[in-house]
Scaffold this motif. Structure first.
Motif, short mmCIF file in Angstrom:
data_model
loop_
_atom_site.label_atom_id
_atom_site.label_comp_id
_atom_site.label_asym_id
_atom_site.label_seq_id
_atom_site.Cartn_x
_atom_site.Cartn_y
_atom_site.Cartn_z
N ASP A 652 26.60 30.38 59.26
CA ASP A 652 26.38 31.60 60.08
C ASP A 652 27.46 32.65 59.88
O ASP A 652 27.86 33.34 60.82
N ASP A 674 24.71 34.57 57.42
CA ASP A 674 23.78 34.40 58.53
C ASP A 674 22.52 35.22 58.30
O ASP A 674 22.57 36.32 57.75
N GLU A 708 20.96 32.71 54.08
CA GLU A 708 20.10 32.00 55.03
C GLU A 708 18.95 32.92 55.47
O GLU A 708 19.11 34.14 55.52
MG MG Z 1 23.15 29.09 59.89
#
Ligand code: MG
Ligand code: C2E
Ligand code: MG
Length: 760
Positions: A652, A674, A708
């Motif tokens: 993140d 993130d 991500e």
């Molecule tokens: Mg993550």
């Protein structure tokens, strides 16, 4: 203090009483001594008077007898007759003389053989010649002409037959004759007896053993005083020696003489004075003893008082310490509890409502960990000062501990509206950066408000509810305020329910791991999977991770759950490796609480040993918040994990503090951007720039970068353009059950990722 003053009063009374008694005693003795002395003096004077009278009467009788004889038979015959009759007693009188009308000695027991002796110049001769009816005349002391000594002449006139002056008969009395009666009376140095003529001339005066005669007392205040009484006792100063004396004098009834006895005041007082001195010395000694004992007592009491005062002061200080928070100087929890109940009571009496504001700093832990405890302390002090400025003097601001503060607003009209107003003021104040320890800091706070009486009737209820309201402010995104409500209560109740459901879930095997593939963007091949936790509750159905994972973390349940996740994922990966997917990497999420466990390293290595998974295949996903704190401790942990052979990813990245220091300082391998940065790509210019910067920076630090949350091809293209080679997202595959993932891994194309059952 009371005892001290009563000791002082008693000592003063004792001393005053004692000295008063001594004074009375001395005075009494003094007057008694005077009385005794005066009485004795007076008695002596009376006796002296009588003695003198008798002596003179004797001598006078002789003069009278001789006068008659002389006038009848002549001087020689009269003398012979008197001697023959034994009247001329030489023990009593010095002698007798008879003078003719011209002062020549006619006959006598003294100097009678000396012819032609003339005493015509003698006063008594002249007086008798002048005054015919004088009677007896007691002359002044006169020195003897032909021998040593002084005599007092007691004389009478001799008349010739025609009544004219025919001479004088003289009986000579030695002065000591008058005083010898008193030779046995002890006379001190300055005492005296005296026989004084009314002509103020002493006939004799004896002081001690000294006798004087013929002193002129016309300067004496007693004897020269015309208006003096016939007899008296007086205290007077001697006109010659200045000595004070008690004098008793008596005027003889038949003769112009005074008999006087004087006693020195000094002598009278000598005994009294000596006794008084002894008494005074004794009393002084007793007084000193009393003063000494009092002083000792006072000192002891003072010391005791001082000790008591010190004790009271220490008690006060301790009380102050006990009621104040030493860092912010605000009332502490104990003070809040005491004062709070009082305020509630006052509010009940007045009927005016109150509000309780629970204030919690949003990012205190970050400041504390990142800048050190000293700065953390300054932050707390600054917050205390600022909030204090925003509340009224009658409101109570307290620090509960940590980064929690409470304000009790009392005496309100509209509690809801006024407390909201104060909360807004506080939020406004912290909306801008503050100067703390010389640097700008953004400190935001979350506030929860409970109202009296509707949200609770006791302080603990109000605090609990305000605390719950504050938590809900945090949950709603922090830096805001929130009123307590029954609704919130319900949520909290649900939280508790969920916690107990989660405990059951471990036992009932309700948890399952899903796996989301990670793709090499260059080849399109899966390189690894991320294990993601899923919870299927038989009653509540599938529960989203963002609902149960924070509660698991809060309650500590994440520890057993995390253990289960690690074991299950490693075991699964071991199986997949065995099935031929030997290059596949496994990513497992780690919670902050797990990371803090002292046996973290052992836990990981045990799991690796037990499952037989090659540590090189395992990557642990950490978040930025775990890397705050003591740099050495954290690096130590990370390095030991690395020594096990596992790799480390920062999950993140971008949502936390995005501190590049971590990337440089810590032995990380992978950076996961993130999905919030990815979501707006490629349309958001800022997002593009930030994502680009993160990717190039990570590469320059030799870190792998995984993007991500790639959902679209455009997003994928965007990150590819920026040099990112790894991605994870719905575009490639959703998190899938182990079986589904296994199938997907073997033939990604055969699976429609969107059709795979997912709760993500
Ligand atoms: Mg993550
Ligand atoms: P995370 O570690 O960042 O996991 C990625 C999250 O993004 C997952 O949510 C995943 O389903 C979701 N995701 C992946 N691709 C996409 C996409 O293209 N679009 C969108 N909208 N979402 C995508 P999930 O599984 O709900 O997990 C959420 C968070 O819960 C995780 O974030 C992780 O922090 C935590 N978590 C999940 N499992 C565990 C676990 O076993 N242990 C711990 N400690 N935390 C876990
Ligand atoms: Mg993750």
């Amino acid at each position: 203090m009371k005892i001290l003053s009563s000791v002082l009063v008693s000592a003063t009374l004792l001393l005053t009483g004692m000295w008063a008694a001594i004074w009375v005693q001395v005075e009494h003795e003094r007057s008694a001594a005077i009385e005794t002395a005066v009485n004795r003096n007076q008695n002596l004077a009376v006796a002296f008077e009588q003695y003198v009278t008798r002596t003179i009467q004797g001598a006078d009788l002789l003069t009278r007898t001789m006068k008659a004889q002389i006038e009848r038979a002549g001087a020689e015959a009269a003398l012979h007759q008197a001697v023959a009759d034994g009247l001329v007693n030489t023990n009593l009188y010095y002698g007798v003389q008879i003078l003719d009308q011209n002062g020549f000695l006619l006959a006598g027991t003294v100097h009678q053989t000396t012819p032609g002796l003339n005493y015509g110049d003698r006063e008594h001769f002249r007086v008798h010649r002048l005054i015919a009816d004088l009677g007896v005349y007691i002359g002044k002391p006169i020195p003897l002409r032909l021998s040593e000594g002084t005599v007092i002449p007691i004389t009478r006139r001799i008349n010739l037959p025609d009544g004219s002056f025919g001479g004088v008969v003289i009986v000579m009395v030695k002065p000591s004759r008058f005083t010898e009666f008193y030779k046995d009376v002890s006379m001190e140095g300055d005492d005296f007896i005296a026989l004084v003529g009314l002509d103020r001339i002493t006939r004799v005066r004896r002081t001690g053993s000294t006798e004087t005669f013929g002193d002129d007392l016309s300067k004496s205040s007693v004897f020269a005083n015309q208006s003096r009484k016939a007899s008296d006792n007086v205290l007077t100063r001697g006109y010659k020696d200045g000595e004070m004396r008690y004098i008793s004098y008596r005027t003889l009834t038949d003769y112009p003489l005074m008999a006087a006895v004087g006693i020195s005041q000094k002598e009278v007082m000598a005994d009294v004075q000596a006794r008084a001195q002894t008494l005074i010395l004794l009393s002084a000694a007793v007084s000193l003893a009393i003063i000494g004992i009092t002083a000792l007592l006072v000192m002891a009491l003072r010391r005791k008082d001082l000790a008591v005062m010190q004790l009271q002061m220490t008690e006060r200080q301790l009380t102050t310490l006990a009621l104040r928070d030493p860092l912010t100087k605000l009332p502490n929890r104990i003070h809040l509890e005491q004062r709070g109940e009082d305020l509630i009571e006052a509010s009940k009496m007045s009927g005016r409502p109150m509000a309780c504001l629970f204030i919690d700093l949003d990012n205190f832990k970050y400041h504390n960990d990142a800048h050190g405890h000293a700065v953390g302390d300054l932050v707390l002090q600054a917050v205390a000062d600022e909030v204090q400025k925003l509340v009224r003097a009658r409101d109570l601001l307290a620090r509960l501990g940590g980064d929690e503060f409470v304000v009790l607003l009392c005496d309100l009209d509209d509690a809801r509206q006024e407390s909201a107003c104060v909360a807004e003021r506080i939020l406004d104040r912290f909306a801008n950066a503050m100067q703390v320890g010389g640097q700008d800091m953004t400190i935001s706070v979350s506030i929860g408000i409970s109202l009296f009486p509707e949200n609770g009737l006791t302080l603990s209820e109000l605090l609990r509810h305000a605390d719950e309201a504050m938590y809900s402010s945090k949950e709603r995104g922090r830096a805001r305020y929130n009123f307590f409500s029954i609704d919130m209560r319900r949520q909290n109740g649900e939280k508790l329910q969920m916690e107990s459901a989660m405990r059951r879930a471990i036992r009932n095997h309700e948890f399952e791991l899903y796996y989301q593939p990670q793709i090499n963007l260059r080849t399109g091949q899966p390189v690894g999977v991320e294990a993601l936790l899923r919870w299927h509750n038989p009653e509540m159905g599938p529960i989203p991770t963002d609902q149960f994972i924070p509660i698991a973390e809060e309650s500590g349940l994440i520890i057993p759950i995390g253990q289960w996740v690690l074991e299950t994922a490693c075991r699964q990966m071991r199986l997949w490796h065995a099935s031929g997917l030997s290059d596949l990497q496994l990513s497992v999420n780690f919670s902050a609480l797990q990371f803090k466990q002292p046996d973290l390293i052992e836990t990981v290595s045990d799991v690796l040993l037990e499952t037989g998974l090659n540590p090189r295949s395992l990557e642990l996903e950490l978040t930025e918040s775990m890397l705050l704190g003591s740099r050495d401790v954290i690096r130590g942990k990370l390095e030991r994990l690395k020594q096990l052979g596992v790799s480390l990813a920062l999950d993140d990245f971008g949502t936390g503090y995005s501190n590049l220091q971590y990337l440089k300082k810590y032995p990380l391998d992978t950076l996961k951007i993130d999905r919030s940065f990815i979501a707006d790509l490629p349309h958001d210019a800022d997002g593009e720039a930030i994502a680009g910067a993160i990717i190039s920076m990570a590469h320059s630090l030799d870190l792998r970068v995984i993007a991500e949350g790639i959902e679209t091809q455009a997003q994928a293209d965007s990150v590819i353009r920026k040099g990112c080679t790894l991605a994870q997202g719905y575009l490639y595959a959703r998190p899938m059950s182990a079986l589904a993932c296994f199938k997907w891994l073997h033939d990604p194309k055969a699976q429609d990722s969107n059709s795979i059952r997912s709760v993500a």
